[in-house]
Motif scaffolding. Sequence first.
Motif, PDB file in Angstrom:
ATOM      1  N   ASN A  56       0.827  -1.208   0.000  1.00  0.00           N
ATOM      2  CA  ASN A  56       0.000   0.000   0.000  1.00  0.00           C
ATOM      3  C   ASN A  56       0.861   1.257   0.000  1.00  0.00           C
ATOM      4  OD1 ASN A  56      -2.216   1.845   0.482  1.00  0.00           O
ATOM      5  ND2 ASN A  56      -1.688   1.764   2.651  1.00  0.00           N
ATOM      6  N   SER A  59       3.001   1.798  -3.311  1.00  0.00           N
ATOM      7  CA  SER A  59       2.126   2.095  -4.456  1.00  0.00           C
ATOM      8  C   SER A  59       1.728   3.556  -4.462  1.00  0.00           C
ATOM      9  CB  SER A  59       0.875   1.209  -4.417  1.00  0.00           C
ATOM     10  OG  SER A  59       1.200  -0.143  -4.607  1.00  0.00           O
ATOM     11  N   PRO A  64       2.772   2.464  -8.630  1.00  0.00           N
ATOM     12  CA  PRO A  64       2.179   1.137  -8.456  1.00  0.00           C
ATOM     13  C   PRO A  64       3.131  -0.018  -8.759  1.00  0.00           C
ATOM     14  CG  PRO A  64       0.625   2.596  -9.536  1.00  0.00           C
ATOM     15  CD  PRO A  64       1.917   3.360  -9.438  1.00  0.00           C
ATOM     16  N   ASP A 291      -6.630  -4.826  -6.420  1.00  0.00           N
ATOM     17  CA  ASP A 291      -6.091  -3.853  -7.366  1.00  0.00           C
ATOM     18  C   ASP A 291      -5.830  -4.426  -8.753  1.00  0.00           C
ATOM     19  OD1 ASP A 291      -6.198  -2.033  -5.364  1.00  0.00           O
ATOM     20  OD2 ASP A 291      -4.050  -1.870  -5.049  1.00  0.00           O
ATOM     21  N   ILE A 419      -6.171  -1.885 -13.614  1.00  0.00           N
ATOM     22  CA  ILE A 419      -5.932  -1.493 -12.227  1.00  0.00           C
ATOM     23  C   ILE A 419      -7.054  -0.579 -11.761  1.00  0.00           C
ATOM     24  CG2 ILE A 419      -4.402  -0.252 -10.667  1.00  0.00           C
ATOM     25  CD1 ILE A 419      -2.090  -1.018 -12.363  1.00  0.00           C
ATOM     26  N   ARG A 421      -7.722   2.204  -9.544  1.00  0.00           N
ATOM     27  CA  ARG A 421      -6.956   3.192  -8.803  1.00  0.00           C
ATOM     28  C   ARG A 421      -7.637   3.543  -7.479  1.00  0.00           C
ATOM     29  NH1 ARG A 421      -2.064   2.739 -10.980  1.00  0.00           N
ATOM     30  NH2 ARG A 421      -2.103   2.994 -13.247  1.00  0.00           N
ATOM     31  N   LYS A 422      -6.853   3.530  -6.410  1.00  0.00           N
ATOM     32  CA  LYS A 422      -7.382   3.845  -5.090  1.00  0.00           C
ATOM     33  C   LYS A 422      -7.134   5.316  -4.771  1.00  0.00           C
ATOM     34  CE  LYS A 422      -8.638  -0.331  -4.309  1.00  0.00           C
ATOM     35  NZ  LYS A 422     -10.052  -0.676  -4.195  1.00  0.00           N
TER      36      LYS A 422
END
Length: 427
Positions: A56, A59, A64, A291, A419, A421-422
């Motif tokens: 986490n 990234s 990432p 992810d 992916i 994205r967060k």
Amino acid sequence: MVGTGVFTSLGYQIIDIKSTFVLLMLWLVGGIAALCGALTYAELASRLPRSGGEYNFLSQLYHPSLGFVSGWVSLTVGFAAPTALAAMTFAAYLDSSVSHLVSVNRMTAALALVAVVTYVHGRNHKASGGLQNWFTVLKVLLIVGFVTLVGTTVEAPQTVNLLPTDGDGTLLLSSAFAISLIYVNYAYTGWNSATYIAGEVENPSKSVPLVLIGGTAVVILLYLALNAAFLYAVPMAELEGRLEIGVIVAQQTFGSTGALVMGGVLSLLLVSTVSAMLMAGPRVLQVMGEDFRLFRRLALRNASGVPRTAVYTQGGLTILFIVTSTFESVLVFSGFILGLSSLATVLGVFVLRYRCGVDRQAGSYRTWLFPLPPLIYSAIMIWTLSFIAFNRPQEAAIAAIIIGLGFISYLLTEKYSAIERKPVLKQ
């Protein structure tokens, strides 16, 4: 944290270091490094409160791809190897303590432990947390009791110097000290484990820093006391190169009956270490599954919210290490590659502050005495890793290959996975 390393490392360290002061300094320096790392990780966990640990952090702080490589390391080595070592040590202690009564197949015992703990952690949070809490409390109480008994019952104590003597200064700056630190750093592995389950902890911004800092400080005291007790009870020549340090000390101190009891007790302590690794590691795999579509099965949870597929995957990899690897090579190799990952993460606190400044909201955590903790941790880790790269090039080369394969896997995964994205860093 408390597990394989502290019950096995001393025998290897004594091969090149014959000073009790320098040996204890190893554990103090390693503890300071772990505490500085915990102080730094606490700020990262407070501001980036999501499960996954280094995956986490890297990234969001860098790219990432670095997070993926960290997750790749966790998937292939980071948790499976230490868990395998803990299970192998459990089996060695159990066998040594009961060998005069019954024959124990060490590999079978190690495999059985991993299988049972994997099953428990794959059920639900109540079973998982209950197993870990009870064995952790038992572990601390038994270590304190063991140290107290050794300190009060040894008939022919050895001299333990708490101050340096002639030649100790040279030893402190030697390659032997630096290489031995990898064993110590491995013994402290786990100081960052709370960050792997931050997403499942109530109020992680406050709880995780408290756990990281408080837990690491307690373990430093336990490790210093335990190693001082080992050195106090038995001549160094009898410990040199030996794996089952606790059983040897119990044999010398309490006789064969005491060794049987203490050997069995110390083997039970390692159940907690195996349990902790099999609880934290799968959360990294779970977050990778969230992810990356290619790994989406790892993110699946059962009705109780437990990532069962990830737990079983971690258990399977651990079993593979037990069957195929030797103890020392796994220890040095995994310690080296985990050190690289944590070093990049600790340095990330400077990236975090550069990009987003200092979080001054009420209740937010900021690294104490910044920037000293990340600088101290980085200096110790760079020094140790450099000596290992020069003196154990084979393990360093294997680590480089694993990392390279991680980047290749990222490129392939990027090609075939979308992916999600967060949310990025808090502004």
